[in-house]
Every structure is written in C-alpha cells, then in structure tokens.
Design a protein around this motif. Structure first.
Motif, PDB file in Angstrom:
ATOM      1  N   ASP A 135       0.885  -1.318  -0.057  1.00  0.00           N
ATOM      2  CA  ASP A 135       0.023   0.089   0.038  1.00  0.00           C
ATOM      3  C   ASP A 135       0.832   1.326   0.193  1.00  0.00           C
ATOM      4  OD1 ASP A 135      -2.584   1.368   0.497  1.00  0.00           O
ATOM      5  OD2 ASP A 135      -1.640   1.907   2.232  1.00  0.00           O
ATOM      6  N   MET A 136       2.080   1.150   0.832  1.00  0.00           N
ATOM      7  CA  MET A 136       2.910   2.319   0.588  1.00  0.00           C
ATOM      8  C   MET A 136       3.527   2.597  -0.648  1.00  0.00           C
ATOM      9  SD  MET A 136       4.924   1.833   4.502  1.00  0.00           S
ATOM     10  CE  MET A 136       3.971   1.917   5.907  1.00  0.00           C
ATOM     11  N   TYR A 137       3.784   1.519  -1.213  1.00  0.00           N
ATOM     12  CA  TYR A 137       4.552   1.787  -2.553  1.00  0.00           C
ATOM     13  C   TYR A 137       3.604   2.074  -3.629  1.00  0.00           C
ATOM     14  CZ  TYR A 137       9.339  -0.004  -2.102  1.00  0.00           C
ATOM     15  OH  TYR A 137      10.596  -0.122  -1.679  1.00  0.00           O
ATOM     16  N   GLU A 138       2.247   1.628  -3.562  1.00  0.00           N
ATOM     17  CA  GLU A 138       1.055   2.165  -4.410  1.00  0.00           C
ATOM     18  C   GLU A 138       0.878   3.619  -4.125  1.00  0.00           C
ATOM     19  OE1 GLU A 138      -3.671   1.205  -5.095  1.00  0.00           O
ATOM     20  OE2 GLU A 138      -2.479  -0.255  -3.903  1.00  0.00           O
ATOM     21  N   SER A 147      12.329  11.539  -2.484  1.00  0.00           N
ATOM     22  CA  SER A 147      11.244  12.312  -2.340  1.00  0.00           C
ATOM     23  C   SER A 147      10.580  12.599  -0.793  1.00  0.00           C
ATOM     24  CB  SER A 147       9.818  11.705  -3.108  1.00  0.00           C
ATOM     25  OG  SER A 147       8.585  12.275  -2.813  1.00  0.00           O
ATOM     26  N   PRO A 148      10.304  13.908  -0.305  1.00  0.00           N
ATOM     27  CA  PRO A 148       9.853  13.945   0.963  1.00  0.00           C
ATOM     28  C   PRO A 148       8.461  13.365   1.043  1.00  0.00           C
ATOM     29  CG  PRO A 148      10.699  15.915   0.381  1.00  0.00           C
ATOM     30  CD  PRO A 148      10.635  15.007  -0.979  1.00  0.00           C
ATOM     31  N   GLU A 149       7.718  13.300   0.106  1.00  0.00           N
ATOM     32  CA  GLU A 149       6.348  12.856   0.146  1.00  0.00           C
ATOM     33  C   GLU A 149       6.419  11.035   0.293  1.00  0.00           C
ATOM     34  OE1 GLU A 149       7.493  14.602  -2.378  1.00  0.00           O
ATOM     35  OE2 GLU A 149       6.171  16.507  -2.294  1.00  0.00           O
ATOM     36  N   VAL A 150       7.519  10.656  -0.323  1.00  0.00           N
ATOM     37  CA  VAL A 150       7.470   9.244  -0.096  1.00  0.00           C
ATOM     38  C   VAL A 150       7.915   8.983   1.376  1.00  0.00           C
ATOM     39  CG1 VAL A 150       8.716   6.974  -0.764  1.00  0.00           C
ATOM     40  CG2 VAL A 150       7.925   8.545  -2.504  1.00  0.00           C
ATOM     41  N   GLY A 151       8.771   9.913   1.870  1.00  0.00           N
ATOM     42  CA  GLY A 151       9.116   9.790   3.385  1.00  0.00           C
ATOM     43  C   GLY A 151       7.983   9.891   4.201  1.00  0.00           C
ATOM     44  N   ALA A 152       7.029  10.859   3.938  1.00  0.00           N
ATOM     45  CA  ALA A 152       5.859  10.786   4.587  1.00  0.00           C
ATOM     46  C   ALA A 152       5.082   9.778   4.846  1.00  0.00           C
ATOM     47  CB  ALA A 152       4.989  12.135   4.308  1.00  0.00           C
ATOM     48  N   ILE A 153       4.830   8.850   3.662  1.00  0.00           N
ATOM     49  CA  ILE A 153       4.302   7.778   3.499  1.00  0.00           C
ATOM     50  C   ILE A 153       5.027   6.545   4.083  1.00  0.00           C
ATOM     51  CG2 ILE A 153       3.586   5.861   1.894  1.00  0.00           C
ATOM     52  CD1 ILE A 153       3.182   8.024  -0.301  1.00  0.00           C
ATOM     53  N   GLY A 164       7.799   6.768   6.458  1.00  0.00           N
ATOM     54  CA  GLY A 164       8.239   6.841   7.710  1.00  0.00           C
ATOM     55  C   GLY A 164       9.561   6.242   7.936  1.00  0.00           C
ATOM     56  N   THR A 165       9.756   5.481   9.069  1.00  0.00           N
ATOM     57  CA  THR A 165      10.869   4.426   9.235  1.00  0.00           C
ATOM     58  C   THR A 165      10.434   3.047   8.888  1.00  0.00           C
ATOM     59  OG1 THR A 165      10.367   4.189  11.567  1.00  0.00           O
ATOM     60  CG2 THR A 165      11.857   6.092  10.674  1.00  0.00           C
ATOM     61  N   ASN A 166       9.425   2.850   8.094  1.00  0.00           N
ATOM     62  CA  ASN A 166       9.159   1.470   7.888  1.00  0.00           C
ATOM     63  C   ASN A 166      10.393   0.510   7.195  1.00  0.00           C
ATOM     64  OD1 ASN A 166       8.023  -0.613   5.251  1.00  0.00           O
ATOM     65  ND2 ASN A 166       6.627  -0.510   7.241  1.00  0.00           N
ATOM     66  N   ARG A 167      10.940   1.228   6.398  1.00  0.00           N
ATOM     67  CA  ARG A 167      12.425   0.485   5.904  1.00  0.00           C
ATOM     68  C   ARG A 167      13.647   1.188   6.516  1.00  0.00           C
ATOM     69  NH1 ARG A 167      11.681   2.460  -0.286  1.00  0.00           N
ATOM     70  NH2 ARG A 167      11.435   4.475   0.789  1.00  0.00           N
ATOM     71  N   GLY A 168      13.762   1.542   7.965  1.00  0.00           N
ATOM     72  CA  GLY A 168      14.520   2.048   8.500  1.00  0.00           C
ATOM     73  C   GLY A 168      14.695   3.560   8.378  1.00  0.00           C
ATOM     74  N   LEU A 169      15.751   4.153   9.003  1.00  0.00           N
ATOM     75  CA  LEU A 169      15.860   5.647   8.835  1.00  0.00           C
ATOM     76  C   LEU A 169      16.170   5.972   7.427  1.00  0.00           C
ATOM     77  CD1 LEU A 169      15.827   8.282  10.644  1.00  0.00           C
ATOM     78  CD2 LEU A 169      18.298   8.039  10.575  1.00  0.00           C
ATOM     79  N   PRO A 170      15.437   6.827   6.797  1.00  0.00           N
ATOM     80  CA  PRO A 170      15.751   7.245   5.438  1.00  0.00           C
ATOM     81  C   PRO A 170      17.130   7.571   5.262  1.00  0.00           C
ATOM     82  CG  PRO A 170      13.298   7.741   5.762  1.00  0.00           C
ATOM     83  CD  PRO A 170      14.088   7.504   7.299  1.00  0.00           C
ATOM     84  N   ALA A 171      17.852   7.028   4.237  1.00  0.00           N
ATOM     85  CA  ALA A 171      19.206   7.516   3.698  1.00  0.00           C
ATOM     86  C   ALA A 171      19.351   8.977   3.439  1.00  0.00           C
ATOM     87  CB  ALA A 171      19.960   6.393   3.004  1.00  0.00           C
ATOM     88  N   SER A 172      18.225   9.277   2.767  1.00  0.00           N
ATOM     89  CA  SER A 172      18.240  10.711   2.256  1.00  0.00           C
ATOM     90  C   SER A 172      17.652  11.767   3.143  1.00  0.00           C
ATOM     91  CB  SER A 172      17.487  10.639   0.877  1.00  0.00           C
ATOM     92  OG  SER A 172      17.272  12.132   0.528  1.00  0.00           O
ATOM     93  N   THR A 173      18.579  12.847   3.406  1.00  0.00           N
ATOM     94  CA  THR A 173      18.057  13.769   4.376  1.00  0.00           C
ATOM     95  C   THR A 173      16.650  14.639   3.656  1.00  0.00           C
ATOM     96  OG1 THR A 173      19.707  15.514   3.370  1.00  0.00           O
ATOM     97  CG2 THR A 173      20.214  14.252   5.457  1.00  0.00           C
ATOM     98  N   THR A 174      16.653  14.618   2.437  1.00  0.00           N
ATOM     99  CA  THR A 174      15.666  15.194   1.593  1.00  0.00           C
ATOM    100  C   THR A 174      14.319  14.235   1.982  1.00  0.00           C
ATOM    101  OG1 THR A 174      17.141  15.888  -0.236  1.00  0.00           O
ATOM    102  CG2 THR A 174      14.848  15.777  -0.546  1.00  0.00           C
ATOM    103  N   MET A 175      14.345  13.012   1.898  1.00  0.00           N
ATOM    104  CA  MET A 175      13.388  12.284   2.286  1.00  0.00           C
ATOM    105  C   MET A 175      12.876  12.406   3.621  1.00  0.00           C
ATOM    106  SD  MET A 175      12.626   8.087   2.035  1.00  0.00           S
ATOM    107  CE  MET A 175      12.084   8.400   0.238  1.00  0.00           C
ATOM    108  N   GLN A 176      13.815  12.573   4.882  1.00  0.00           N
ATOM    109  CA  GLN A 176      13.489  12.809   5.895  1.00  0.00           C
ATOM    110  C   GLN A 176      12.816  14.068   6.309  1.00  0.00           C
ATOM    111  OE1 GLN A 176      16.782  12.337   8.671  1.00  0.00           O
ATOM    112  NE2 GLN A 176      17.814  10.926   7.539  1.00  0.00           N
ATOM    113  N   GLU A 177      12.928  14.946   5.313  1.00  0.00           N
ATOM    114  CA  GLU A 177      11.979  16.379   5.662  1.00  0.00           C
ATOM    115  C   GLU A 177      10.596  16.169   5.621  1.00  0.00           C
ATOM    116  OE1 GLU A 177      13.527  18.817   2.626  1.00  0.00           O
ATOM    117  OE2 GLU A 177      15.497  19.047   3.227  1.00  0.00           O
ATOM    118  N   GLY A 178      10.303  15.018   4.884  1.00  0.00           N
ATOM    119  CA  GLY A 178       8.757  14.609   5.121  1.00  0.00           C
ATOM    120  C   GLY A 178       8.227  13.796   6.192  1.00  0.00           C
ATOM    121  N   ILE A 179       9.222  13.655   7.139  1.00  0.00           N
ATOM    122  CA  ILE A 179       8.820  12.655   8.283  1.00  0.00           C
ATOM    123  C   ILE A 179       8.464  13.649   9.329  1.00  0.00           C
ATOM    124  CG2 ILE A 179       9.361  10.684   9.738  1.00  0.00           C
ATOM    125  CD1 ILE A 179      10.990   9.748   7.386  1.00  0.00           C
TER     126      ILE A 179
END
Length: 445
Positions: A67-70, A353-359, A361-376
């Motif tokens: 669902d997250m990937y969708e 993507s920050p939007e993907v980060g918001a979807i 969260g840390t489901n896959r671990g702490l996002p490697a990208s600081t850009t993605m972390q901005e969405g969490i």
C-alpha cells in the motif's frame, strides 16, 4: 517457591544484544573515494525520451508495504504522466527465487528493491546497471552523504542506492529493569556489559536474566574486529581473523552460558512462554535498529505502553570507528532495462522524495536521504530510531566491503554454532574448526 508461570514470564531477557546493522556489511569505498564518480566507465547517461514508457518494479513485503508503494507510485506517475509503473511484490524467499529465474533468462524488472546480501553477486555477474552516470543527474545526491553513496559500490561501480540505514545497537526491556531495580546499561566495555548482566540476574534472584551470551552473533564479532582495525571479510573474500581470534571471542562468553552462567541459558531460551504463543528468544531479537518495528508485537505482551530501550553496544577500543551504517535495503536497476533514465528517475523518487518519506516513515529504516527525512514527522518510534543513529555518530566509520557471495550461509553457521556452544554440545575448539571448514567451502579455498 516461585510460581512456575510467573518464573517463566520473568525469564524474559532484559538485554538483547541487537544487531542493528550487521546483517551485514556495507561497501568498501572509503571517504577518500568520490562515490558520484564511481562507475564512470559506464559512459554518458541516456537521456529520458519524454515518450510514453512503462517500467516494471518489483519488491518484497506484505500488504502494508504494498500500500505504501502504491501511494508512492501514484505520486510519481502524477509528476511524470508519461511513465507508467507496474509493480509486483512477493514474500522474501519467493522474491529471490523469481529474480534468479529472471536473471537466468535476462528478464529482470527495470527497478528492484534489493537486499544488500545479493548486491555483490548480481553486480559481479553484470546484472545491475552502472548508476554512476545518473548520479547528480536523474538521481539527486544532495541529500545523500558520501558514506551513504559508498554503500552501493561494488568493485568501484555504483550499482545500488540505499533507501534507508541501520546501525548495530542493543535493545533492553525497561520494565524488567525496573522490576529488578537495576538502572539501564550505561555503556562501557564488554566486561562492563557482562557485569551489568550478572547484576540484573543477581538482583532479581534469578527471576529476570540480564542478557544472553552475546558471542552467538557474528555481528558482535565484527564490531570487535572493526575496533581493532580489521574487517570481518576483506574485499578479496579472505577472513580478517584467524582461529585464535575467533576462539578468544567465543571463550569470552563462556561465563554467560549454562545454568550457572550470568546470562539466560540456551535451554531456558528454548522454553515456551505461557500465554504468549511465541518464544522470547534473544537471538531472534538481535537485529538492526531500523528493524525495531518488527518486534512491536513482542513488546505488547503485557500492556500497550510497554517499550524497548535502545542503547549502543559495548566498546572494544575507545574512540574506534567500530560501527557503520548498513542499508536496510537498496534500489537497483537491471542492466537489461530499455529505459535507464526513466528507471533512474523512479529510483530518485523512491529514495529522495519527502512525500515518499511521509508515506513510509521509518518502515524501511531511517531514510538514507536527508531530503526524504524532511517529509517525516519524527515522533515515538521514528524519533527513537533517528536519535539512536545520531547518538552513535562518533562511532560510525566507513562501511566494510559489500557482503561476499555466500555470506548468509556463514552467518547462519555462526549462529548455529553459537547455539550449540550454549547447549554445551560443542567445545570452543570444535566450533572454531567447524566454522573454518565451512568458510573453506563457501570461499572456495
């Protein structure tokens, strides 16, 4: 006499030497290597055509991750209306069985969620696209450190981008510590850790065990080797230790084993815990910090408010860079893709993507990208994972070589031998001999 049900319930292990990253190893490229230049032999990146393109994307997981990937793919297709993404997912074993079949026939999906333990095998067999020409182009690297980018480098070629990271750590049970009247492990050497385990066990009258034999996990051995300036396995596939060093490691846990040891015995670990429908096995709870979520059902056995503590592993050499960031997973592109640029655009979106980060969260671990972390919005468990990695920043060094082909077999052999040592069915010398024999087979020496 202690009620047997109560006794077994409190038999839970307070300290669980976790393996936060070590499932294992990351890449050998050091900080003096420019990862963005890795794989420059691939030539110029093929520009996106702008025409209608369909990409196949494969991942392993469950309905929650699907669902997250969708949701993420829907956002990607909204931003790039000319690109359609067909996604498929399987459970972990089936996912790799299908990839092996596809690899033999030259039909891998364009983009794949990838496990670190397979990266070397697929890279060295020429099955993964050189991402070097796409770094800084379709794949933004502003939010990815050199240390993160180095994780996906095999033989000086970037073939994977980490989606998220984990660092090795130690889980504890604050509720059981409170019951025992002992403070959280405050850090120190491995001897200090063993003393703390013994203190918990003694303070509780043996109803609560402070921990388990930490030498049953190869990741803890790796932490000690890294502190000594050595790798578990070198880039050429040779081990970074000899029989004597392995024997020393296994001997160091001898006083924690058996019914007379300071830690919970292997026999007790195998006993069922009434009312839980599962076994509280410390070795199953040793995993990388980013995988803390998968143990939430365990911590909920008594009340919804139960939590797990998270502290750094003991120190072997003060000031050593004994820990490193391991990818919980990566994204790769098949070398056979007909749409490398568009595939790279999808990888960029799923990693940055920050939007993907918001979807996710840390489901896959702490996002490697600081850009993605901005969405969490970091709170609760997400904040605990982020804060832990920040707390061990001064112990994080360059990742070791990408896992050698067959590493998983050796990791499991190490675990099995550790279990047998716990039962007392093997001597340390016998275990060392068996492990080196297994390495001879796996490494082809």
């Amino acid at each position: 006499m202690v009620n047997v049900h109560k006794r077994r319930r409190f038999m839970a292990v307070v300290a669980l030497t976790a393996a936060s990253g070590m499932a294992l190893s990351a890449c050998s490229s050091g900080s003096d290597t420019d990862p963005s230049a890795s794989g420059s032999t691939g030539g110029e990146a093929q520009a996106a055509s702008g025409e209608d393109v369909t990409l196949d994307f494969a991942f392993w997981g469950n309905d929650v991750r699907a669902d997250m990937y969708e949701q993420s793919i829907a956002l990607f297709e909204e931003e790039y209306p000319n690109i359609t993404v067909n996604s498929t997912f399987l459970d972990y074993p089936a996912f790799w069985e299908k990839r092996q079949t596809e690899a033999a026939g030259g039909g891998l999906p364009d983009v794949m969620q990838f496990d670190y333990s397979y990266l070397r095998q697929y890279s060295e067999n020429g099955l993964l696209l050189d991402l070097g020409p796409h770094l800084g182009n379709e794949i933004a690297v502003d939010g990815l450190s050199d240390q993160i980018l180095g994780i996906g480098v095999v033989n000086d070629v970037t073939t994977g981008i980490a989606t998220s990271t984990n660092a090795w750590g130690m889980y504890t049970n604050p509720q059981l510590l409170e019951t025992a009247g002992v403070a959280e492990f405050a850090g120190g050497t491995w001897d200090d850790y063993k003393a703390w385990v013994a203190e918990v066990t003694e303070a509780s009258g043996g109803e609560i065990f402070g921990g388990t034999d930490y030498t049953g996990r190869i990741q803890n051995f790796e932490v000690q080797l890294r502190a000594e300036g050595r790798n578990l396995f070198n880039e050429d596939g040779t081990p970074g230790f000899d029989e004597a060093r392995l024997a020393e490691f296994w001997e160091s846990g001898a006083d924690m084993r058996g019914d007379g040891g300071s830690g919970i015995s292997q026999q007790r670990l195998e006993e069922p815990v009434p009312g839980l429908g599962l076994r509280l096995r410390a070795d199953r709870l040793r995993t990388h910090v980013g995988q803390l979520r998968r143990w939430l059902p365990w911590r909920a056995w008594a009340s919804p408010t139960r939590s797990l503590g998270l502290v750094a592993p003991p120190v072997t050499v003060e000031g050593a860079k004994d820990l490193y960031l391991k990818p919980s997973m990566l994204h790769t592109i098949a070398a056979s893709t007909e749409h490398p640029a568009e595939s790279a655009m999808l990888v960029d979106f799923l990693v940055n993507s920050p939007e993907v980060g918001a979807i996710f969260g840390t489901n896959r671990g702490l996002p490697a990208s600081t850009t993605m972390q901005e969405g969490i919005t970091f709170e609760g468990l997400d904040a605990q994972i982020r804060d832990y990695e920040a707390s061990v920043a001064d112990r994080l060094g360059d990742a070791p070589p990408v896992p050698l082909v067959g590493y998983g077999t050796l990791e499991e052999k190490f675990r099995v031998l550790g279990t047998e040592l716990g039962f007392g069915t093997l001597t340390v010398d016998e275990a060392v001999s068996q492990f080196f024999s297994e390495m001879d087979v796996v490494l082809g020496s």
